[in-house]
Design an enzyme around this catalytic site. Structure first.
Site, PDB file in Angstrom:
ATOM      1  N   LYS A   1      -8.096  13.495   5.135  1.00 10.30           N
ATOM      2  CA  LYS A   1      -7.103  12.366   4.972  1.00 10.30           C
ATOM      3  C   LYS A   1      -6.342  12.303   5.984  1.00 10.30           C
ATOM      4  CE  LYS A   1      -6.623  13.761   0.602  1.00 10.30           C
ATOM      5  NZ  LYS A   1      -6.482  12.457   0.007  1.00 10.30           N
ATOM      6  N   ARG A   2      -5.423  11.167   6.367  1.00  9.49           N
ATOM      7  CA  ARG A   2      -4.014  11.179   7.248  1.00  9.49           C
ATOM      8  C   ARG A   2      -3.471  12.531   7.059  1.00  9.49           C
ATOM      9  NH1 ARG A   2      -0.797   6.841   6.948  1.00  9.49           N
ATOM     10  NH2 ARG A   2      -1.319   7.183   4.789  1.00  9.49           N
TER      11      ARG A   2
ATOM     12  N   HIS B   1       0.807  -1.254   0.020  1.00 15.09           N
ATOM     13  CA  HIS B   1      -0.105  -0.103  -0.021  1.00 15.09           C
ATOM     14  C   HIS B   1       0.805   1.205   0.110  1.00 15.09           C
ATOM     15  CE1 HIS B   1      -4.034  -1.910   0.915  1.00 15.09           C
ATOM     16  NE2 HIS B   1      -2.909  -2.906   1.524  1.00 15.09           N
TER      17      HIS B   1
ATOM     18  N   LYS C   1       1.052  14.231   1.280  1.00 15.46           N
ATOM     19  CA  LYS C   1      -0.527  14.504   0.910  1.00 15.46           C
ATOM     20  C   LYS C   1      -0.645  15.981   0.681  1.00 15.46           C
ATOM     21  CE  LYS C   1      -2.184  10.593   3.408  1.00 15.46           C
ATOM     22  NZ  LYS C   1      -3.213   9.588   2.082  1.00 15.46           N
TER      23      LYS C   1
ATOM     24  N   THR D   1      -8.611   6.547  -1.650  1.00 17.21           N
ATOM     25  CA  THR D   1      -9.983   6.000  -1.844  1.00 17.21           C
ATOM     26  C   THR D   1     -10.978   6.995  -1.386  1.00 17.21           C
ATOM     27  OG1 THR D   1      -9.516   4.939   0.599  1.00 17.21           O
ATOM     28  CG2 THR D   1      -9.428   3.500  -1.441  1.00 17.21           C
TER      29      THR D   1
ATOM     30  N   LYS E   1     -14.818   8.080  -3.191  1.00 14.36           N
ATOM     31  CA  LYS E   1     -16.083   8.348  -2.301  1.00 14.36           C
ATOM     32  C   LYS E   1     -16.647   9.856  -2.862  1.00 14.36           C
ATOM     33  CE  LYS E   1     -14.161   5.657   1.042  1.00 14.36           C
ATOM     34  NZ  LYS E   1     -13.123   5.593   2.249  1.00 14.36           N
TER      35      LYS E   1
HETATM   36  C1  26Y Z   1       4.559   1.303   9.458  1.00 13.85           C
HETATM   37  C2  26Y Z   1       3.282   1.435  10.164  1.00 13.85           C
HETATM   38  C3  26Y Z   1       3.032   2.223  11.347  1.00 13.85           C
HETATM   39  C4  26Y Z   1       2.052   1.886   9.181  1.00 13.85           C
HETATM   40  C5  26Y Z   1       0.670   1.582   9.654  1.00 13.85           C
HETATM   41  C6  26Y Z   1      -0.094   2.250   8.699  1.00 13.85           C
HETATM   42  C7  26Y Z   1       2.498   1.970   7.735  1.00 13.85           C
HETATM   43  C8  26Y Z   1       1.185   2.247   6.957  1.00 13.85           C
HETATM   44  C9  26Y Z   1      -0.148   2.433   7.427  1.00 13.85           C
HETATM   45  C10 26Y Z   1      -1.138   2.815   6.593  1.00 13.85           C
HETATM   46  C11 26Y Z   1      -1.056   2.843   5.250  1.00 13.85           C
HETATM   47  C12 26Y Z   1      -2.174   3.314   4.604  1.00 13.85           C
HETATM   48  O1  26Y Z   1      -3.345   3.732   5.077  1.00 13.85           O
HETATM   49  N1  26Y Z   1      -2.066   3.462   3.174  1.00 13.85           N
HETATM   50  C13 26Y Z   1      -3.069   3.918   2.320  1.00 13.85           C
HETATM   51  O2  26Y Z   1      -3.573   2.774   1.974  1.00 13.85           O
HETATM   52  C14 26Y Z   1      -4.828   2.873   1.090  1.00 13.85           C
HETATM   53  C15 26Y Z   1      -5.636   1.812   0.684  1.00 13.85           C
HETATM   54  O3  26Y Z   1      -4.772   1.034  -0.125  1.00 13.85           O
HETATM   55  C16 26Y Z   1      -4.463   3.816  -0.342  1.00 13.85           C
HETATM   56  O4  26Y Z   1      -5.707   4.156  -0.957  1.00 13.85           O
HETATM   57  C17 26Y Z   1      -3.484   4.887   0.163  1.00 13.85           C
HETATM   58  O5  26Y Z   1      -2.894   5.562  -1.110  1.00 13.85           O
HETATM   59  C18 26Y Z   1      -2.358   4.531   0.977  1.00 13.85           C
HETATM   60  O6  26Y Z   1      -1.804   5.798   1.751  1.00 13.85           O
END
Ligand code: 26Y
Length: 748
Positions: free
Chosen positions: A487-488, A307, A493, A594, A598
């Site tokens: 978004k986060r 991701h 971003k 995503t 939406k």
């Molecule tokens: C390493 C750890 C602390 C960690 C925790 C959460 C690393 C990453 C994440 C979360 C990542 C995330 O939410 N990624 C998002 O996934 C979405 C679904 O595929 C994408 O649409 C988005 O672009 C991406 O940033």
């Protein structure tokens, strides 16, 4: 049924029913009804393993999927309450952080709806990520998010797992949560909890004793890993999750362990559950299976979804962590490392790298039969850069699965007005087959239909205005343009670029040039507690929010609404009301996105870079119906590679950009905010700017200005809205899941 439940609860007549009792009773009735819904079934089972499931509130969604929404609404009204009172009372499960967790939730909805034999496996976090509170000091503060108190949708099971963590032993217990599909079947989300968890470890904030792992493992999602103890805790949390999840899988398939891959598919949602690879290998070894066969079974069982290409999110753990917790596991990792290295001379293929660091993505790529990215561009970038070595060794494993969203929650539930209107125009087919939304294209020049679409948007904006007033006391002008970035909070971003634009407008207004129509800039996002610059960006936005509010000349024209503690419920209110969808990441950095899907589905127009799924959105709606700006991903990748990007030069050579950046530490800002933080952000932009805000800023400003001008031609704008809704069908998670099933899982 509700009355009977109430009588059982109150043991008396129904006078004086309180909201908590009513919620309890309705919740119980719905759960009873759900018991009779058949569970998905089939020969092969998919286990979707994920550290996050951001499922949102469930009451109304379940009522709708049971087809009893209107009946229950009436029943509740007959008891003197509104269904919306109950909706509001229901706590939102706080089991995720952002896109990855919400994607997992949309996927479960589609799995249940398509009747596929798949379930979700994860952890139950008592206080979730954290609850965001904005202080009078204009900073984000974090407190625990207590969501488990009220009767929840979770049911306790008898399935427990003993887990040894080095010198400590704990017990994991499984809790189940039913996920209803739209077509009369359900699936289960199974979340494990620590039996000995102790909520009293946490006081007011989110601090707790990091060493007390027998009490703290399931308190929070992603405990702050800026310290060594925090990092170790997150590692143990993953270990605990995977150990429990795998115990469940094996308990269901012990009888055919030697052909496990014929019965089980495990989809790894990013690297967080990747420990299942060596752990499963170890379980197979314990049962006397030969190493070659072990490798075959594991590889054929597991599939990996990536991701992100951001280095910080590609997880690595010191091998010593594994050694401390489970020596057999670290030995298995070494075996797998040797196996991987025997296949190629390329050092990047190895699992244990320099400094004895275990690369979780390398584990995943070597021992999964499928490796996928989450949008076409992202998958191409993985092949060319981040996972290049693996692509060269295993080209056949790579495939793309562009993300999707469930239209049940993001259209039918959160925008009932738009849903009914679509039904009145093209019938109900689109509720089963999202692609048939394309029939709406026939109305793209129909003035009457376009006006109706604008009227619905206005109605949803009014509802959003009322909601914002209720939760924050802020009054928003419903006739302003709703520009939304939700978004986060992360530098890639580029919320900071949006902030600079607002400063640019503010300065223009001060210079006497006012926008044609007022604009409201909405933000919703949480910053990781230890991410300093992200918190500075929130600070600057909150300061700017106050500055504008306190300025009579400016507040007539622009307003910032930073929604506190953004979550799924707030998204459901904001998304249907949006005019301009901000998707402005630095090209190449947003894997998919995503929220962008939406928002288009609800008739917002995208202002975005050619990044992630924006590229595919542009292809589907056509250039006329989207606003694209900024450098392309290949240019960005070259620039990042050569290290030749120089933000200071852009700052020094472009006076109006310098003026915007310098405004961050101007007197009006300093009077409200904290100089050190504002100044740190300013210097960061001028001297580092790792995500190239200044590079794209000028183009962003021009395209955004053009977009606001185009807004005034209401009929043309509505026609573009129509094109967005009509072409959103591809972004249904039903399509995504059907494709996972066809290419990877092969469930019947
Ligand atoms: C390493 C750890 C602390 C960690 C925790 C959460 C690393 C990453 C994440 C979360 C990542 C995330 O939410 N990624 C998002 O996934 C979405 C679904 O595929 C994408 O649409 C988005 O672009 C991406 O940033």
């Amino acid at each position: 049924m509700i009355r009977q439940e109430l009588l059982a609860l109150l043991g008396q007549d129904l006078d004086g029913v309180t909201i908590d009792k009513l919620y309890h009773a309705v919740n119980q009735c719905v759960q009873n009804k759900m018991k009779n819904i058949p569970h998905v079934s089939g020969d092969r089972t998919l286990y979707y393993m994920s550290a996050e499931f951001l499922i949102g509130k469930l009451l109304s969604n379940n009522l709708m999927n049971l087809g009893i929404y209107d009946e229950v609404k009436e029943a509740v009204e007959s008891m003197g309450y509104r269904l919306s009172d109950l909706e509001e009372y229901e706590p939102e499960p706080s089991l995720g952080n952002g896109g990855l967790g919400r994607l997992a939730a949309c996927f479960l909805d589609s799995i249940a709806t398509l009747g596929l034999n798949g379930e979700g496996l994860g952890l139950n976090y008592h206080f979730g990520l954290f609850k965001q509170v904005f202080g009078k000091d204009h900073f984000q503060h974090e407190t625990k998010d207590v969501w488990l108190e009220k009767p929840s949708w979770l049911t306790k099971t008898d399935f427990t797992v003993p887990v040894t963590l080095g010198s400590t032993s704990v017990i994991g217990r499984m809790y189940n949560l039913d996920i209803l599909g739209y077509n009369g079947e359900k699936t289960t989300l199974r979340l494990f909890d620590l039996e000995s968890v102790d909520e009293t470890l946490v006081g007011d904030g989110i601090q707790f004793n990091l060493e007390a792992i027998d009490k703290n493992l399931t308190l929070f999602l992603y405990p702050d890993d800026s310290t060594d103890a925090g990092k170790r805790l997150r590692f143990i949390q993953q270990y605990f999750m995977v150990k429990c999840n795998l115990a469940w899988v094996l308990s269901q398939h012990e009888a055919h362990i030697e052909t496990l891959h014929e019965h089980v598919a495990i989809q790894l949602n990013d690297t967080h559950p990747v420990m299942v690879i060596p752990m499963l290998a170890l379980e197979l070894e314990k049962r006397g299976i030969a190493f070659d066969k072990i490798v075959e079974i594991v590889t054929k069982t597991c599939a990996y979804t990536n991701h992100t290409i951001l280095a910080e999110a590609l997880e690595t753990w010191p091998i010593s962590y594994f050694e401390t917790i489970d020596r057999n596991l670290s030995e298995m990792i070494w075996k797998l490392d040797r196996e991987a290295r025997s296949r190629s001379k390329d050092p990047f293929i190895g699992i244990v790298g320099y400094y004895y660091i275990v690369h979780m993505a390398a584990l995943a790529c070597n021992f999964s039969h499928s490796i996928n990215g989450v949008a076409a561009l992202h998958t191409e970038i993985l092949k060319k850069t981040t996972l290049k070595s693996f692509y060269e060794l295993y080209p056949e494993r790579f495939n793309n699965k562009t993300n999707g969203i469930t239209f049940r929650r993001w259209l039918q539930f959160s925008n009932r007005e738009l849903t009914s209107w679509i039904e009145s125009k093209i019938g109900e087919d689109f509720t089963q087959d999202a692609m048939s939304l394309v029939k709406l294209e026939a109305f793209k020049e129909d003035k009457e239909a376009l006006q109706e679409l604008l009227d619905i948007k206005h109605l949803k904006k009014q509802q959003c205005v009322d909601y914002i007033y209720e939760i924050s006391g802020r009054k928003v002008n419903v006739n302003s343009i709703f520009d939304i970035q939700i978004k986060r909070l992360h530098e890639y971003k580029r919320q900071q670029m949006n902030l600079l634009y607002i400063i640019y407008l503010y300065l223009r207004i001060k210079d006497g040039v006012v926008p044609k129509r007022p604009i409201t800039f909405f933000f919703g996002s949480k910053a990781a507690p230890a991410y300093v610059i992200a918190k500075d960006i929130i600070h600057a936005l909150l300061v700017m929010q106050t500055l504008i509010e306190s300025d009579e000349d400016v507040r007539k024209h622009i307003q910032i609404v930073f929604v506190e503690n953004y979550n799924v419920t707030k998204a459901e209110m904001l998304i249907p009301a949006c005019d301009v969808s901000e998707q402005i990441s630095l090209a190449s950095k947003e894997a998919s996105g995503t929220g962008n899907m939406k928002l288009m589905l609800n008739g917002a127009l995208t202002l975005g870079t050619l990044d992630g799924a924006n590229v595919e959105i542009a292809e589907h709606v056509g250039d006329e119906s989207i606003y694209i700006f900024g450098k392309h991903s290949d240019e960005v990748i070259d620039l990042l590679g050569s290290g030749s990007y120089n933000p200071r030069a852009m700052y020094e050579n472009t006076p109006w950009i310098r003026r915007c950046v310098d405004f961050l530490t101007s007197e009006p800002m300093r009077n409200i905010g904290t100089f050190d933080c504002l100044n740190r952000l300013r210097y960061h932009l001028v001297d580092h700017d790792p995500f190239m805000t200044l590079l794209d800023f000028e183009d962003y400003v021009w395209v955004k200005n053009e977009m606001f001008e185009d807004y005034e031609n209401r009929m043309e704008w509505a026609s573009k809205m129509m094109m967005n809704i009509a072409n959103a069908g591809f972004f249904s998670s039903d399509r995504t899941i059907a494709s996972y099933n066809e290419d990877i899982w092969n469930l019947k």
